[in-house]
Design a protein around this motif. Structure first.
Motif, mmCIF file in Angstrom:
data_model
loop_
_atom_site.group_PDB
_atom_site.id
_atom_site.type_symbol
_atom_site.label_atom_id
_atom_site.label_comp_id
_atom_site.label_asym_id
_atom_site.label_seq_id
_atom_site.Cartn_x
_atom_site.Cartn_y
_atom_site.Cartn_z
ATOM 1 N N GLN A 1 -0.334 -8.615 -15.085
ATOM 2 C CA GLN A 1 0.568 -9.338 -14.196
ATOM 3 C C GLN A 1 -0.238 -10.188 -13.220
ATOM 4 N N TYR A 2 0.324 -11.338 -12.871
ATOM 5 C CA TYR A 2 -0.256 -12.224 -11.866
ATOM 6 C C TYR A 2 0.779 -12.493 -10.790
ATOM 7 N N GLN A 3 0.278 -12.770 -9.575
ATOM 8 C CA GLN A 3 1.129 -13.213 -8.480
ATOM 9 C C GLN A 3 0.488 -14.456 -7.869
ATOM 10 N N PRO A 4 1.284 -15.484 -7.601
ATOM 11 C CA PRO A 4 0.715 -16.711 -7.023
ATOM 12 C C PRO A 4 0.356 -16.527 -5.552
ATOM 13 N N GLY B 1 -4.292 -11.233 -9.920
ATOM 14 C CA GLY B 1 -3.665 -10.427 -10.958
ATOM 15 C C GLY B 1 -4.349 -9.091 -11.159
ATOM 16 N N TRP C 1 -4.915 -17.755 1.050
ATOM 17 C CA TRP C 1 -4.813 -16.301 1.028
ATOM 18 C C TRP C 1 -5.223 -15.754 2.389
ATOM 19 N N THR D 1 -2.670 -10.572 3.937
ATOM 20 C CA THR D 1 -1.789 -10.557 2.769
ATOM 21 C C THR D 1 -2.351 -9.641 1.687
ATOM 22 N N LYS E 1 0.527 -17.988 -2.038
ATOM 23 C CA LYS E 1 1.423 -18.922 -1.358
ATOM 24 C C LYS E 1 0.620 -20.043 -0.694
ATOM 25 N N PHE F 1 -1.761 -8.112 -2.163
ATOM 26 C CA PHE F 1 -1.048 -8.272 -3.423
ATOM 27 C C PHE F 1 -0.861 -6.879 -3.998
ATOM 28 N N GLU F 2 0.379 -6.537 -4.286
ATOM 29 C CA GLU F 2 0.735 -5.178 -4.722
ATOM 30 C C GLU F 2 1.199 -5.201 -6.173
ATOM 31 N N PHE F 3 0.652 -4.260 -6.948
ATOM 32 C CA PHE F 3 1.029 -4.099 -8.348
ATOM 33 C C PHE F 3 1.381 -2.630 -8.571
ATOM 34 N N ASP G 1 -4.118 -17.632 -7.935
ATOM 35 C CA ASP G 1 -3.361 -16.457 -8.390
ATOM 36 C C ASP G 1 -4.242 -15.218 -8.311
#
Length: 166
Positions: A31-34, A159, A40, A44, A36, A46-48, A157
């Motif tokens: 999975q990837y998240q952009p 991921g 960065w 912030t 914003k 990024f949660e998976f 991104d």
């Protein structure tokens, strides 16, 4: 003659389909998240969330980073947190090289965007059933940003991928 060409095309499509399937058979999660506005912020995360049912097999866990030509550093510092289903937490501070000695970006890609597949854990067994939470936070600082207030530019991104060990 037309039927032979048609059969040839069908065979070629079938072989392409098999090739595509065989390339991804080791991936369990990807999975990837952009990022914003391509900035960065240090605050912030990024949660998976990864649901695990296999408590025996070995896995390789990767952090995947896509960057463009606006990334201004030769390395990347990250804080990676893994929260187990039981609540146990594992935290690592990691450094990854993003360029070679000549300043050329590492990673894969033909355009200005490069994709970097960075080891987080190698040959690990996720020994608990349930949801694992992976949090990724940047910790890269410039010389003038001691307190870490400035956002990191050039990361497009973030991921996470998990693969079966071959």
């Amino acid at each position: 003659m037309l039927t032979i060409q048609k059969m040839y095309k069908q065979l070629l499509l079938f072989l392409c389909f098999i090739l595509i399937l065989s390339c991804n058979q080791n991936k369990i999660y990807d999975q990837y998240q952009p990022v914003k506005n391509l900035e960065w912020s240090p605050s912030t995360n990024f949660e998976f969330i990864v649901n695990n049912t296999d408590t025996i097999s070995k896995r390789n866990v990767f952090i995947n980073i896509r960057n463009n030509k606006n990334y201004e550093f030769s390395s990347l510092f990250l804080i990676a947190k893994i929260e187990f289903p039981s609540g146990y937490k594992l935290v690592d501070t990691l450094e990854y090289e993003m360029t070679n000695a000549q300043g050329k970006f590492l990673g894969q890609g033909f355009s200005d965007v490069k994709e970097n597949k960075l080891f987080l854990r190698e040959k690990v067994v996720l020994s608990e059933k349930g949801d694992y939470k992976f949090l990724i936070q940047q910790a890269t600082r410039s010389i003038n940003d001691i307190e870490g207030k400035n956002p990191l530019k050039g990361i497009t991104d973030v991921g996470l991928s998990i693969e079966k060990v071959k």
